[in-house]
Write a protein that holds these residues in place. Structure first.
Motif, short mmCIF file in Angstrom:
data_model
loop_
_atom_site.label_atom_id
_atom_site.label_comp_id
_atom_site.label_asym_id
_atom_site.label_seq_id
_atom_site.Cartn_x
_atom_site.Cartn_y
_atom_site.Cartn_z
N ILE A 35 0.87 -1.33 0.00
CA ILE A 35 0.02 -0.04 0.08
C ILE A 35 0.67 1.31 0.11
O ILE A 35 1.88 1.50 0.84
N ASP A 36 0.67 2.08 -1.00
CA ASP A 36 1.10 3.48 -1.06
C ASP A 36 0.60 4.22 0.21
O ASP A 36 -0.61 4.59 0.04
N PRO A 37 1.58 4.86 1.30
CA PRO A 37 1.10 5.55 2.26
C PRO A 37 0.61 6.84 1.80
O PRO A 37 -0.17 7.53 2.68
N VAL A 38 0.94 7.34 0.65
CA VAL A 38 0.87 8.62 0.53
C VAL A 38 -0.79 8.61 -0.22
O VAL A 38 -1.53 9.65 0.07
N ALA A 39 -0.89 7.69 -0.86
CA ALA A 39 -2.28 7.42 -1.62
C ALA A 39 -3.31 7.31 -0.73
O ALA A 39 -4.58 7.46 -1.02
N CYS A 40 -3.07 6.26 0.00
CA CYS A 40 -4.16 5.66 1.11
C CYS A 40 -4.70 6.79 1.82
O CYS A 40 -4.19 7.50 2.58
#
Length: 102
Positions: A35-40
């Motif tokens: 999971i991309d933490p910036v996009a989540c």
């Protein structure tokens, strides 16, 4: 806070989680998703769909799993986005059973 994919996803790659993600924050390689933490956006829709209980909110990570937060942050942006459910990897059902999930 973003969600994190942990060790249980490795060599399974059940992708039930990706289709419910409203922001397409899942990225994958040949063995797992991240999971991309910036996009989540921390909606949590993916959590109940993971059949191997691999997804956690970052605040709920145990000390042993904290390293997965950084691994997701580093790996996700470098990999292709996964938007559609894919076939699990060969041996995924056996791995799921070995983790105690049927």
């Amino acid at each position: 806070m973003p969600h994190v994919v942990t060790e249980n996803c490795t060599d399974c790659q059940f992708t039930d989680c990706v289709e419910v993600c409203p922001v397409s924050c899942f990225h994958g390689d040949g063995r797992r998703v991240y999971i991309d933490p910036v996009a989540c956006i921390d909606c949590g829709a993916c959590v109940p769909l993971c059949p191997v209980h691999a997804i956690y909110e970052d605040l709920d990570l145990t000390e042993e799993r904290e390293s997965w937060q950084e691994l997701n942050a580093v790996r996700a942006p470098a990999l292709p986005v996964v938007r559609k459910k894919q076939a699990p990897l060969a041996g995924a059902e056996a791995r799921k059973a070995s983790l105690g999930y049927s």
